[in-house]
Motif scaffolding. Structure first.
Motif, mmCIF file in Angstrom:
data_model
loop_
_atom_site.group_PDB
_atom_site.id
_atom_site.type_symbol
_atom_site.label_atom_id
_atom_site.label_comp_id
_atom_site.label_asym_id
_atom_site.label_seq_id
_atom_site.Cartn_x
_atom_site.Cartn_y
_atom_site.Cartn_z
ATOM 1 N N PHE A 243 49.064 30.453 44.298
ATOM 2 C CA PHE A 243 47.930 31.431 44.141
ATOM 3 C C PHE A 243 47.216 31.354 45.512
ATOM 4 N N ARG A 244 46.311 32.457 45.755
ATOM 5 C CA ARG A 244 45.719 32.356 46.929
ATOM 6 C C ARG A 244 44.008 33.047 46.757
ATOM 7 N N THR A 245 43.055 32.543 47.281
ATOM 8 C CA THR A 245 41.918 33.297 47.247
ATOM 9 C C THR A 245 41.460 34.230 48.450
ATOM 10 N N VAL A 246 42.362 34.695 48.981
ATOM 11 C CA VAL A 246 42.195 35.878 50.168
ATOM 12 C C VAL A 246 43.262 36.944 49.632
ATOM 13 N N SER A 247 42.834 38.064 50.059
ATOM 14 C CA SER A 247 43.793 39.132 49.710
ATOM 15 C C SER A 247 44.918 39.304 50.575
ATOM 16 N N SER A 248 46.034 39.949 50.072
ATOM 17 C CA SER A 248 47.079 40.342 51.032
ATOM 18 C C SER A 248 46.892 41.436 51.834
ATOM 19 N N ASP A 249 47.510 41.452 53.153
ATOM 20 C CA ASP A 249 47.073 42.581 53.895
ATOM 21 C C ASP A 249 47.435 43.979 53.851
ATOM 22 N N THR A 250 48.050 44.260 52.675
ATOM 23 C CA THR A 250 47.917 45.409 52.129
ATOM 24 C C THR A 250 46.860 46.239 51.678
ATOM 25 N N ALA A 251 45.777 45.313 51.736
ATOM 26 C CA ALA A 251 44.449 45.777 51.391
ATOM 27 C C ALA A 251 43.909 46.106 52.719
ATOM 28 N N GLY B 249 33.519 32.941 42.833
ATOM 29 C CA GLY B 249 33.548 31.940 43.832
ATOM 30 C C GLY B 249 32.590 32.130 44.826
ATOM 31 N N LYS B 250 32.363 31.233 45.853
ATOM 32 C CA LYS B 250 31.295 31.204 47.019
ATOM 33 C C LYS B 250 31.788 32.695 47.873
ATOM 34 N N ALA B 251 32.993 32.978 47.817
ATOM 35 C CA ALA B 251 33.615 34.077 48.755
ATOM 36 C C ALA B 251 33.629 35.255 47.443
ATOM 37 N N GLY B 252 33.064 35.259 46.465
ATOM 38 C CA GLY B 252 32.911 36.396 45.249
ATOM 39 C C GLY B 252 33.885 36.263 44.061
ATOM 40 N N PRO B 253 33.992 37.348 43.377
ATOM 41 C CA PRO B 253 34.937 37.120 42.239
ATOM 42 C C PRO B 253 36.347 37.569 42.603
ATOM 43 N N LEU B 254 37.354 36.919 42.006
ATOM 44 C CA LEU B 254 38.699 36.949 42.257
ATOM 45 C C LEU B 254 39.559 37.903 41.449
ATOM 46 N N ARG B 255 39.521 37.320 40.222
ATOM 47 C CA ARG B 255 40.075 38.208 39.169
ATOM 48 C C ARG B 255 41.628 38.102 39.529
ATOM 49 N N LEU B 256 42.289 36.921 39.664
ATOM 50 C CA LEU B 256 43.825 36.797 40.130
ATOM 51 C C LEU B 256 44.709 37.815 39.134
ATOM 52 N N ASP C 84 47.566 36.783 43.100
ATOM 53 C CA ASP C 84 46.520 37.542 44.305
ATOM 54 C C ASP C 84 45.210 38.031 43.755
ATOM 55 N N PRO C 85 44.444 38.053 44.388
ATOM 56 C CA PRO C 85 43.200 38.364 44.110
ATOM 57 C C PRO C 85 43.262 39.809 43.757
ATOM 58 N N THR C 86 42.408 40.317 42.936
ATOM 59 C CA THR C 86 42.334 41.740 42.806
ATOM 60 C C THR C 86 41.093 42.565 43.358
ATOM 61 N N VAL C 87 40.226 41.737 43.926
ATOM 62 C CA VAL C 87 39.117 42.052 44.627
ATOM 63 C C VAL C 87 39.151 41.801 46.009
ATOM 64 N N SER D 275 29.767 46.850 58.853
ATOM 65 C CA SER D 275 29.800 47.195 57.631
ATOM 66 C C SER D 275 30.706 46.037 56.558
ATOM 67 N N THR D 276 30.434 46.124 55.318
ATOM 68 C CA THR D 276 31.350 45.134 54.681
ATOM 69 C C THR D 276 31.849 45.863 53.401
ATOM 70 N N GLU D 277 33.006 45.959 53.424
ATOM 71 C CA GLU D 277 33.861 46.827 52.445
ATOM 72 C C GLU D 277 34.546 46.005 51.199
ATOM 73 N N THR D 278 34.358 46.452 49.860
ATOM 74 C CA THR D 278 34.889 45.865 48.801
ATOM 75 C C THR D 278 35.802 46.570 48.062
ATOM 76 N N PHE D 279 36.725 46.332 47.842
ATOM 77 C CA PHE D 279 38.142 47.031 47.252
ATOM 78 C C PHE D 279 38.283 46.332 45.864
ATOM 79 N N GLU D 280 38.517 47.216 44.851
ATOM 80 C CA GLU D 280 39.169 47.008 43.684
ATOM 81 C C GLU D 280 40.431 47.294 43.720
ATOM 82 N N LEU D 281 41.402 46.147 43.649
ATOM 83 C CA LEU D 281 42.939 46.492 43.793
ATOM 84 C C LEU D 281 43.564 46.737 42.394
ATOM 85 N N ALA D 282 44.518 47.419 42.618
ATOM 86 C CA ALA D 282 45.411 47.766 41.152
ATOM 87 C C ALA D 282 46.096 46.529 40.772
ATOM 88 N N ARG D 283 46.219 46.043 39.778
ATOM 89 C CA ARG D 283 46.886 44.750 39.087
ATOM 90 C C ARG D 283 48.283 45.337 39.050
#
Length: 286
Positions: A23-31, A246-253, A258-261, A278-286
């Motif tokens: 598992f990973r705590t960083v999002s895929s480049d698809t985001a 986490g310190k880097a925010g919610p993950l919801r793997l 993969d993180p969904t945030v 700017s800082t952008e936050t995305f909720e990714l589809a599971r």
């Protein structure tokens, strides 16, 4: 053997041979590819040249970005380069021949040499964009130590972190321990890997792959949110379901690990400093 990565962003890690234990705590480049395309097109670019290193990270992100730009009706050209080359004259010449109004670098430390070549060829820093692999704590100084504002106008897309008290406190702890300003978002994600691995071992009572990975999903998607190892561990011992934030925010793997945030910062060099736009936050589809 369970594994966690704070910095693998290639989509291929979701389906690799050992994905059931990873598992990973960083999002895929698809985001991030759609965000990059939106910013570049939103600033008026109609011809984009993508210079990408020849590895899985580079090829995957370059293809995603090219496809997204094309979907916006923007012309995109991709050149894959060998990052171990001694010089990049041919690549810079290819960019010049294409006459783009935006150039995207998907690179690591070799990006410094590419930036020198592009600037020498007459490209304005305003037309330059970089992936998070290009980032260095003092990138302008690495490009030209005599001109601290040499990259003013260049935009970077970096893996970000939430504007939270937990992250701010962690950032100060990390700066005090390391004496460095850079790599803070990656440091937060590495820290989160370590905490999740420890919590999961506690919850599963085992380090075996199958029960361990099931518990990974449980401790990042459970009931009560908790932000520290001590608080989460206490709740686990009491039989509660937890969701580690986490310190880097919610993950919801998700089931692929993969993180969904996803959180990204769009930053630009101004006055020799990299300033967040700017800082952008995305909720990714599971």
């Amino acid at each position: 053997m369970p594994q966690c990565s704070p910095s693998n962003t290639s989509p291929s890690f979701s389906t690799q041979q050992n994905a059931a234990y990873y598992f990973r705590t960083v999002s895929s480049d698809t985001a991030v590819a759609p965000l990059m395309a939106d910013v570049i097109v939103g600033r008026g670019a109609t011809r984009v040249f993508i210079l990408s290193r020849d590895d899985d990270y580079g090829r995957s992100l370059a293809n995603l970005l090219s496809e997204t730009l094309t979907g916006h009706g923007t012309a995109a050209e991709v050149v894959i380069f060998n990052p171990r080359k001694g010089g990049f004259e041919a690549e810079v010449e290819a960019v010049a021949r294409y006459r783009p109004d935006a150039v995207v670098l998907i690179a690591f430390e070799e990006g410094v040499r590419l930036l020198r070549g592009l600037l020498a060829a007459g490209f304005s820093a305003d037309a330059l964009y970089g992936s998070d692999g290009v980032y260095l704590p003092d990138l302008p100084g690495a490009v030209d130590e005599t001109k601290p504002r040499v990259l003013d106008g260049m935009t970077l897309f970096n893996t970000g972190a939430p504007q939270s008290n937990a992250y701010a406190a962690f950032r100060e702890r990390l700066r005090a321990a390391s004496g460095e300003e850079g790599g803070l978002a990656w440091g937060a994600r590495a820290y989160d890997c370590a905490v999740i691995l420890a919590l999961v071992a506690r919850a599963a009572g085992s380090a075996d792959g199958v029960p361990f990975f099931a518990a990974v999903l449980a401790v990042t998607n459970g009931g009560a949110e908790c932000e520290t190892y001590a608080d989460c561990a206490r709740r686990i011992d009491a039989g509660e379901d937890v969701a580690y934030v986490g310190k880097a925010g919610p993950l919801r793997l998700d089931v692929a690990g993969d993180p969904t945030v996803a959180i990204y910062s769009v930053s630009r060099y101004e006055g020799g400093e990299l300033l967040e736009q700017s800082t952008e936050t995305f909720e990714l589809a599971r």
